[in-house]
Design a protein around this motif. Structure first.
Motif, PDB file in Angstrom:
ATOM      1  N   ILE A 249       0.966  -0.983  -0.138  1.00  7.29           N
ATOM      2  CA  ILE A 249      -0.115  -0.087  -0.148  1.00  7.29           C
ATOM      3  C   ILE A 249       0.900   1.253   0.020  1.00  7.29           C
ATOM      4  O   ILE A 249       1.840   1.403   0.735  1.00  7.29           O
ATOM      5  N   THR A 250       0.340   2.021  -0.922  1.00  5.42           N
ATOM      6  CA  THR A 250       1.479   3.481  -1.197  1.00  5.42           C
ATOM      7  C   THR A 250       0.676   4.656  -0.793  1.00  5.42           C
ATOM      8  O   THR A 250       1.180   5.623  -0.277  1.00  5.42           O
TER       9      THR A 250
ATOM     10  N   PHE B 268       4.520   3.566   1.981  1.00  6.60           N
ATOM     11  CA  PHE B 268       3.988   4.495   1.872  1.00  6.60           C
ATOM     12  C   PHE B 268       4.682   5.653   0.854  1.00  6.60           C
ATOM     13  O   PHE B 268       5.862   5.833   0.933  1.00  6.60           O
ATOM     14  N   THR B 269       3.845   6.645   0.295  1.00  2.00           N
ATOM     15  CA  THR B 269       4.422   7.578  -0.501  1.00  2.00           C
ATOM     16  C   THR B 269       4.272   9.017   0.395  1.00  2.00           C
ATOM     17  O   THR B 269       3.022   9.313   0.793  1.00  2.00           O
TER      18      THR B 269
ATOM     19  N   SER C 214      -0.702  13.417  -2.155  1.00  2.00           N
ATOM     20  CA  SER C 214      -1.541  12.280  -2.434  1.00  2.00           C
ATOM     21  C   SER C 214      -1.915  11.490  -1.050  1.00  2.00           C
ATOM     22  O   SER C 214      -3.110  11.221  -0.830  1.00  2.00           O
ATOM     23  N   ASN C 215      -1.197  11.460   0.174  1.00  2.00           N
ATOM     24  CA  ASN C 215      -1.412  10.986   1.400  1.00  2.00           C
ATOM     25  C   ASN C 215      -1.562  12.151   2.444  1.00  2.00           C
ATOM     26  O   ASN C 215      -1.776  11.712   3.859  1.00  2.00           O
ATOM     27  N   ALA C 216      -1.832  13.283   2.035  1.00  2.00           N
ATOM     28  CA  ALA C 216      -2.084  14.376   3.070  1.00  2.00           C
ATOM     29  C   ALA C 216      -3.115  14.214   3.948  1.00  2.00           C
ATOM     30  O   ALA C 216      -3.442  14.403   5.020  1.00  2.00           O
ATOM     31  N   GLY C 217      -4.482  13.941   3.368  1.00  2.82           N
ATOM     32  CA  GLY C 217      -5.663  13.621   3.934  1.00  2.82           C
ATOM     33  C   GLY C 217      -5.631  12.327   5.137  1.00  2.82           C
ATOM     34  O   GLY C 217      -6.299  12.438   6.218  1.00  2.82           O
TER      35      GLY C 217
ATOM     36  N   SER D  92       8.766   5.473   1.284  1.00  9.29           N
ATOM     37  CA  SER D  92       9.276   4.716   0.439  1.00  9.29           C
ATOM     38  C   SER D  92       9.549   5.519  -0.919  1.00  9.29           C
ATOM     39  O   SER D  92      10.487   5.301  -1.887  1.00  9.29           O
ATOM     40  N   PHE D  93       8.551   6.200  -1.069  1.00 12.32           N
ATOM     41  CA  PHE D  93       8.512   7.286  -2.265  1.00 12.32           C
ATOM     42  C   PHE D  93       8.240   8.752  -1.750  1.00 12.32           C
ATOM     43  O   PHE D  93       7.508   8.895  -0.865  1.00 12.32           O
ATOM     44  N   PRO D  94       8.646   9.675  -2.393  1.00 13.16           N
ATOM     45  CA  PRO D  94       9.684   9.640  -3.702  1.00 13.16           C
ATOM     46  C   PRO D  94      11.191   9.436  -2.987  1.00 13.16           C
ATOM     47  O   PRO D  94      11.361   9.361  -1.797  1.00 13.16           O
ATOM     48  N   VAL D  95      12.138   9.246  -3.811  1.00 13.74           N
ATOM     49  CA  VAL D  95      13.318   8.741  -3.612  1.00 13.74           C
ATOM     50  C   VAL D  95      13.902   9.770  -2.230  1.00 13.74           C
ATOM     51  O   VAL D  95      14.542   9.503  -1.568  1.00 13.74           O
ATOM     52  N   ALA D  96      13.376  11.124  -2.607  1.00 14.19           N
ATOM     53  CA  ALA D  96      14.250  12.235  -1.365  1.00 14.19           C
ATOM     54  C   ALA D  96      13.800  12.018  -0.243  1.00 14.19           C
ATOM     55  O   ALA D  96      14.066  12.557   0.749  1.00 14.19           O
TER      56      ALA D  96
END
Length: 378
Positions: A90-91, A114-115, A119-122, A144-148
């Motif tokens: 799950i991302t 997780f990203t 997109s995950n702010a909520g 895990s995402f993004p790379v930074a």
């Protein structure tokens, strides 16, 4: 096997299935309260699987290659209080998913990639502010995402830059669209001719600038601006003297305008294609829309070139108070001399000599230098 277990309340199957279960798997087990399915490929899990088991209280789908929780928005599990989804793929999670689980008090999402972006702010905000559901070790969830953002904590992600008042944005957008629509309609209905006039005036200005740079001669000596009701006087009195006796080349509406060409283009070509503009002024002239534009354009040229390019001839005695509605005309009369046909009386020869002097004049126009000099000009 499950068909005979109508009172089954707990079911656990780990490393048993190789793909998502058939939607009718638990159709004979309505009393099921705890379901654990692990080490299975549930990436294609269908929400119909949970329709026969609405009394489910515990659901554990750990290590099942689940990529999305969207299937939960279509299930009816009002009694589900514990949801475990450890070690899945799950991302991104939409926080509205949990609205379909009103009894949820325990959520385990450890070891998911997780990203960390808007997109995950909520979901991040939901984890921080939710008082009913305990998110197990939520503060330890890593990105895990993004790379930074790899390795940083999910709940440490700054979501302030992601928030946007959508309703306010919609209000502003709809208001702007409405305003633009109304403004466009207003301009098209009331100002389209003025805009077209301004456009052609600009084109004429560019045309005149190029003509002056090249030193090209004017096509006419004078453009005669008059109202159609005064055409008889133009043909009877003016043309025989100015063209016949004095030899000037004049431009007139009815004779020299190009057929089929927009009238505003004909006007700009006539004014800028002539050395002078002679305005034959009567009450009807002042009331005419096109005559008003002609004198406005001639005034613009006068202002631009700073030369004596405008000659005013009054065919009628018009009192000053009757000129008050015509701002442009009053402004011109304050700075420039004019000729009066009624005042000429029997001395029309002097009148036409003054017109000739005005056509021959080519000096710069200033507020102290009149177009026509001498008492006869008054």
């Amino acid at each position: 096997m499950l068909q005979s277990m109508k009172h089954l309340e707990e079911f656990t199957a780990e490393n048993v299935y190789i793909s998502a279960l058939d939607p009718e798997t638990f159709q004979f087990n309505p009393q099921l309260k705890s379901l654990t399915i692990g080490q299975t490929d549930l990436s294609d899990l269908l929400p119909e699987l949970f329709e026969p088991i609405p009394n489910l209280q515990v659901l554990d789908l750990s290590e099942s290659q689940i990529k999305s929780l969207e299937f939960l928005t279509q299930v009816n599990l009002p009694a589900l209080r514990c949801l475990k989804l450890r070690d899945n793929e799950i991302t991104v999670i939409n926080e509205t998913i949990f609205q379909s689980l009103p009894a949820l008090t325990h959520l385990d999402l450890e070891n998911n990639p997780f990203t960390c972006d808007c997109s995950n702010a909520g979901f991040i905000q939901w984890v921080r502010s939710n008082n009913q559901t305990q998110v197990v070790n939520g503060h330890q969830y890593t990105c895990s995402f993004p790379v930074a953002e790899q390795g940083s904590k999910l709940l440490d992600f700054d979501i302030q830059s992601c928030w946007m008042d959508v309703s306010f944005l919609c209000f502003i957008s709809s208001s702007c669209i409405t305003l633009v629509t109304l403004l466009t309609s207003f301009i098209y209905h009331f100002l389209r001719s003025q805009i077209a006039y301004t456009f052609h005036l600009f084109l004429a200005f560019l045309y005149e600038s190029r003509r002056r740079k090249k030193g090209a001669p004017h096509q006419y000596d004078a453009f005669i601006s008059y109202n159609i009701h005064d055409e008889a006087w133009i043909c009877r009195e003016m043309l025989p003297v100015l063209e016949g006796e004095q030899g000037w080349k004049l431009c007139l509406h009815h004779r020299d305008f190009q057929p089929g060409k927009p009238i505003i283009e004909n006007i700009t070509d006539a004014i800028y294609g002539s050395r002078k503009t002679i305005c034959v002024i009567t009450r009807r002239y002042l009331q005419s829309e096109w005559c008003s534009r002609e004198i406005q354009m001639a005034s613009f040229r006068l202002l631009d070139e700073q030369k004596d390019v405008l000659i005013l001839i009054f065919l009628e005695d018009i009192p000053a108070h009757q000129l008050s509605p015509y701002y442009r005309m009053r402004k011109l009369l304050k700075k420039r001399s004019y000729l009066s046909w009624p005042q000429a009386g029997q001395h029309t020869g002097v009148f036409w000599q003054n017109v000739r002097r005005a056509l021959e004049a080519g000096g710069a126009a200033t507020e102290t230098t009149h177009l026509l000099t001498g008492p006869a000009a008054r």
